[in-house]
Design a protein around this motif. Structure first.
Motif, PDB file in Angstrom:
ATOM      1  N   SER A  45       0.824  -1.203   0.000  1.00 13.46           N
ATOM      2  CA  SER A  45       0.000   0.000   0.000  1.00 13.46           C
ATOM      3  C   SER A  45       0.861   1.257   0.000  1.00 13.46           C
ATOM      4  CB  SER A  45      -0.921  -0.023   1.221  1.00 13.46           C
ATOM      5  OG  SER A  45      -1.658   1.157   1.313  1.00 13.46           O
ATOM      6  N   PHE A  46       1.935   1.232   0.781  1.00 14.67           N
ATOM      7  CA  PHE A  46       2.857   2.366   0.833  1.00 14.67           C
ATOM      8  C   PHE A  46       3.530   2.588  -0.524  1.00 14.67           C
ATOM      9  CE2 PHE A  46       7.170   3.975   2.011  1.00 14.67           C
ATOM     10  CZ  PHE A  46       6.774   5.244   2.391  1.00 14.67           C
ATOM     11  N   LEU A  47       4.006   1.502  -1.137  1.00 14.61           N
ATOM     12  CA  LEU A  47       4.662   1.626  -2.440  1.00 14.61           C
ATOM     13  C   LEU A  47       3.671   2.064  -3.520  1.00 14.61           C
ATOM     14  CD1 LEU A  47       6.954  -1.516  -2.336  1.00 14.61           C
ATOM     15  CD2 LEU A  47       7.660   0.878  -2.158  1.00 14.61           C
ATOM     16  N   SER A  48       2.455   1.576  -3.448  1.00 17.18           N
ATOM     17  CA  SER A  48       1.442   1.981  -4.416  1.00 17.18           C
ATOM     18  C   SER A  48       1.102   3.462  -4.291  1.00 17.18           C
ATOM     19  CB  SER A  48       0.190   1.139  -4.220  1.00 17.18           C
ATOM     20  OG  SER A  48      -0.858   1.604  -5.022  1.00 17.18           O
ATOM     21  N   SER A  49       1.038   3.955  -3.074  1.00 19.94           N
ATOM     22  CA  SER A  49       0.735   5.375  -2.894  1.00 19.94           C
ATOM     23  C   SER A  49       1.892   6.256  -3.363  1.00 19.94           C
ATOM     24  CB  SER A  49       0.392   5.670  -1.437  1.00 19.94           C
ATOM     25  OG  SER A  49       1.513   5.446  -0.610  1.00 19.94           O
ATOM     26  N   ILE A  50       3.128   5.812  -3.182  1.00 23.17           N
ATOM     27  CA  ILE A  50       4.271   6.559  -3.729  1.00 23.17           C
ATOM     28  C   ILE A  50       4.208   6.563  -5.250  1.00 23.17           C
ATOM     29  CG2 ILE A  50       6.790   6.549  -4.004  1.00 23.17           C
ATOM     30  CD1 ILE A  50       7.010   5.560  -1.157  1.00 23.17           C
ATOM     31  N   HIS A  51       3.878   5.410  -5.831  1.00 21.27           N
ATOM     32  CA  HIS A  51       3.793   5.292  -7.288  1.00 21.27           C
ATOM     33  C   HIS A  51       2.712   6.214  -7.848  1.00 21.27           C
ATOM     34  CE1 HIS A  51       2.575   3.474 -11.136  1.00 21.27           C
ATOM     35  NE2 HIS A  51       3.836   3.071 -11.220  1.00 21.27           N
ATOM     36  N   ASP A  52       1.564   6.285  -7.185  1.00 18.11           N
ATOM     37  CA  ASP A  52       0.445   7.058  -7.706  1.00 18.11           C
ATOM     38  C   ASP A  52       0.570   8.554  -7.454  1.00 18.11           C
ATOM     39  OD1 ASP A  52      -0.621   4.672  -8.524  1.00 18.11           O
ATOM     40  OD2 ASP A  52      -2.004   4.496  -6.821  1.00 18.11           O
ATOM     41  N   THR A  53       1.190   8.942  -6.354  1.00 14.02           N
ATOM     42  CA  THR A  53       1.186  10.365  -5.999  1.00 14.02           C
ATOM     43  C   THR A  53       2.496  11.088  -6.292  1.00 14.02           C
ATOM     44  OG1 THR A  53       1.821   9.853  -3.715  1.00 14.02           O
ATOM     45  CG2 THR A  53      -0.537  10.053  -4.207  1.00 14.02           C
ATOM     46  N   ILE A  54       3.626  10.415  -6.165  1.00 10.20           N
ATOM     47  CA  ILE A  54       4.900  11.113  -6.353  1.00 10.20           C
ATOM     48  C   ILE A  54       5.483  10.792  -7.724  1.00 10.20           C
ATOM     49  CG2 ILE A  54       7.226  11.451  -5.454  1.00 10.20           C
ATOM     50  CD1 ILE A  54       6.111  10.821  -2.672  1.00 10.20           C
ATOM     51  N   ALA A  93       1.236   6.543   6.535  1.00 12.50           N
ATOM     52  CA  ALA A  93       1.928   7.310   5.500  1.00 12.50           C
ATOM     53  C   ALA A  93       1.299   7.099   4.126  1.00 12.50           C
ATOM     54  CB  ALA A  93       3.405   6.924   5.465  1.00 12.50           C
ATOM     55  N   ALA A  94       0.860   5.884   3.840  1.00 14.31           N
ATOM     56  CA  ALA A  94       0.208   5.611   2.552  1.00 14.31           C
ATOM     57  C   ALA A  94      -1.092   6.389   2.430  1.00 14.31           C
ATOM     58  CB  ALA A  94      -0.050   4.112   2.405  1.00 14.31           C
ATOM     59  N   ASN A  95      -1.862   6.432   3.492  1.00 15.03           N
ATOM     60  CA  ASN A  95      -3.112   7.190   3.449  1.00 15.03           C
ATOM     61  C   ASN A  95      -2.858   8.690   3.397  1.00 15.03           C
ATOM     62  OD1 ASN A  95      -5.068   5.095   3.458  1.00 15.03           O
ATOM     63  ND2 ASN A  95      -4.562   4.692   5.581  1.00 15.03           N
ATOM     64  N   GLN A  96      -1.811   9.161   4.043  1.00 12.51           N
ATOM     65  CA  GLN A  96      -1.466  10.581   3.984  1.00 12.51           C
ATOM     66  C   GLN A  96      -1.059  10.985   2.564  1.00 12.51           C
ATOM     67  OE1 GLN A  96      -1.625  12.863   6.503  1.00 12.51           O
ATOM     68  NE2 GLN A  96      -1.054  14.432   5.031  1.00 12.51           N
ATOM     69  N   LEU A  97      -0.293  10.127   1.900  1.00 12.28           N
ATOM     70  CA  LEU A  97       0.117  10.430   0.531  1.00 12.28           C
ATOM     71  C   LEU A  97      -1.073  10.444  -0.431  1.00 12.28           C
ATOM     72  CD1 LEU A  97       3.429   8.398   0.217  1.00 12.28           C
ATOM     73  CD2 LEU A  97       3.166  10.879   0.155  1.00 12.28           C
ATOM     74  N   ARG A  98      -2.048   9.614  -0.175  1.00 12.14           N
ATOM     75  CA  ARG A  98      -3.233   9.575  -1.044  1.00 12.14           C
ATOM     76  C   ARG A  98      -4.201  10.723  -0.767  1.00 12.14           C
ATOM     77  NH1 ARG A  98      -3.108   3.611  -0.134  1.00 12.14           N
ATOM     78  NH2 ARG A  98      -2.285   2.762  -2.064  1.00 12.14           N
ATOM     79  N   GLY A  99      -3.967  11.439   0.322  1.00 13.32           N
ATOM     80  CA  GLY A  99      -4.848  12.543   0.668  1.00 13.32           C
ATOM     81  C   GLY A  99      -6.001  12.148   1.567  1.00 13.32           C
ATOM     82  N   TRP A 100      -5.969  10.954   2.097  1.00 11.80           N
ATOM     83  CA  TRP A 100      -7.000  10.482   3.008  1.00 11.80           C
ATOM     84  C   TRP A 100      -6.545  10.761   4.432  1.00 11.80           C
ATOM     85  CZ3 TRP A 100      -7.207   5.056   0.391  1.00 11.80           C
ATOM     86  CH2 TRP A 100      -7.743   5.180  -0.891  1.00 11.80           C
ATOM     87  N   ASP A 101      -6.664  12.024   4.821  1.00 13.78           N
ATOM     88  CA  ASP A 101      -6.109  12.450   6.098  1.00 13.78           C
ATOM     89  C   ASP A 101      -6.799  11.808   7.294  1.00 13.78           C
ATOM     90  OD1 ASP A 101      -4.332  14.048   4.729  1.00 13.78           O
ATOM     91  OD2 ASP A 101      -5.668  15.793   4.767  1.00 13.78           O
ATOM     92  N   GLY A 102      -8.082  11.560   7.197  1.00 16.18           N
ATOM     93  CA  GLY A 102      -8.800  10.936   8.301  1.00 16.18           C
ATOM     94  C   GLY A 102      -8.276   9.548   8.624  1.00 16.18           C
ATOM     95  N   TYR A 103      -8.040   8.748   7.578  1.00 18.92           N
ATOM     96  CA  TYR A 103      -7.505   7.410   7.791  1.00 18.92           C
ATOM     97  C   TYR A 103      -6.054   7.465   8.281  1.00 18.92           C
ATOM     98  CZ  TYR A 103     -11.587   5.419   5.530  1.00 18.92           C
ATOM     99  OH  TYR A 103     -12.865   5.054   5.222  1.00 18.92           O
ATOM    100  N   ALA A 104      -5.299   8.444   7.799  1.00 20.96           N
ATOM    101  CA  ALA A 104      -3.921   8.593   8.260  1.00 20.96           C
ATOM    102  C   ALA A 104      -3.878   8.909   9.750  1.00 20.96           C
ATOM    103  CB  ALA A 104      -3.212   9.688   7.461  1.00 20.96           C
ATOM    104  N   ILE A 105      -4.771   9.785  10.186  1.00 18.00           N
ATOM    105  CA  ILE A 105      -4.831  10.111  11.615  1.00 18.00           C
ATOM    106  C   ILE A 105      -5.303   8.900  12.411  1.00 18.00           C
ATOM    107  CG2 ILE A 105      -6.048  11.541  13.310  1.00 18.00           C
ATOM    108  CD1 ILE A 105      -5.974  13.792  11.195  1.00 18.00           C
ATOM    109  N   LEU A 106      -6.247   8.145  11.862  1.00 16.44           N
ATOM    110  CA  LEU A 106      -6.742   6.956  12.544  1.00 16.44           C
ATOM    111  C   LEU A 106      -5.618   5.948  12.777  1.00 16.44           C
ATOM    112  CD1 LEU A 106      -9.197   5.182  13.525  1.00 16.44           C
ATOM    113  CD2 LEU A 106      -9.123   4.227  11.213  1.00 16.44           C
TER     114      LEU A 106
END
Length: 120
Positions: A45-54, A93-106
Motif C-alpha cells: 500500500s505504501f509503495l502503491s501510494s508513492i507510485h500514484d502520488t509522487i 503514511a500511505a493514506n497521507q500520501l493519497r490525501g485520506w487524512d482521516g484514515y492517516a490520523i486513525l
C-alpha cells in the motif's frame, strides 16, 4: 489455555479453547504468518501510494531499497511493539500520501494508543 470472557462481582465466565499442548506452536506460527501478511499489505500500500502520488521511479527505488534490506524480513513476523508501529506507520503514511487524512490520523492514533508512546 483459557480466555476470560466476562467477569462480574459474583460469577466469572470462561471460554475453554480446545487447544492441546501440541497445537500451541501451530497457533504461534499462524499468528506470525498473519503479521507477515499484514506487513506485506502495508508495504504494498505504501509503495502503491508513492507510485500514484509522487513518481513511479521513486516507487521503484523505494521498493528496491526496501526489498534488499534485512530489517523488513526480520521485523515483519516479530512480536515486537516496534514491528507493529512499523506496520501502522506505513499504513498511515500511505493514506497521507493519497490525501485520506482521516484514515492517516486513525492509523497514527492506533499506533500511539495501542502500542505506546516510546515506540512512536
Amino acid at each position: 489455555f483459557n480466555l476470560l470472557l466476562l467477569q462480574s462481582s459474583t460469577t466469572t465466565t470462561k471460554v475453554m479453547l480446545p487447544l492441546d499442548d501440541d497445537d500451541k506452536p501451530l497457533l504461534f506460527a499462524m499468528l506470525r504468518s498473519s503479521l507477515i501478511l499484514i506487513s506485506c499489505y502495508s508495504e504494498l500500500s505504501f509503495l502503491s501510494s508513492i507510485h500514484d502520488t509522487i513518481s513511479p521511479t521513486l516507487a521503484h527505488w523505494t521498493a528496491f531499497c526496501s526489498f534488499t534490506t534485512a530489517g523488513n524480513f526480520h521485523a515483519s513476523p516479530a512480536l515486537l511493539p516496534s514491528s507493529t508501529v512499523m506496520i501502522l506507520w506505513r499504513l498511515s503514511a500511505a493514506n497521507q500520501l493519497r490525501g485520506w487524512d482521516g484514515y492517516a490520523i486513525l492509523w497514527g492514533l492506533v499506533a500511539v494508543l495501542a502500542v505506546g508512546w516510546p515506540f512512536c
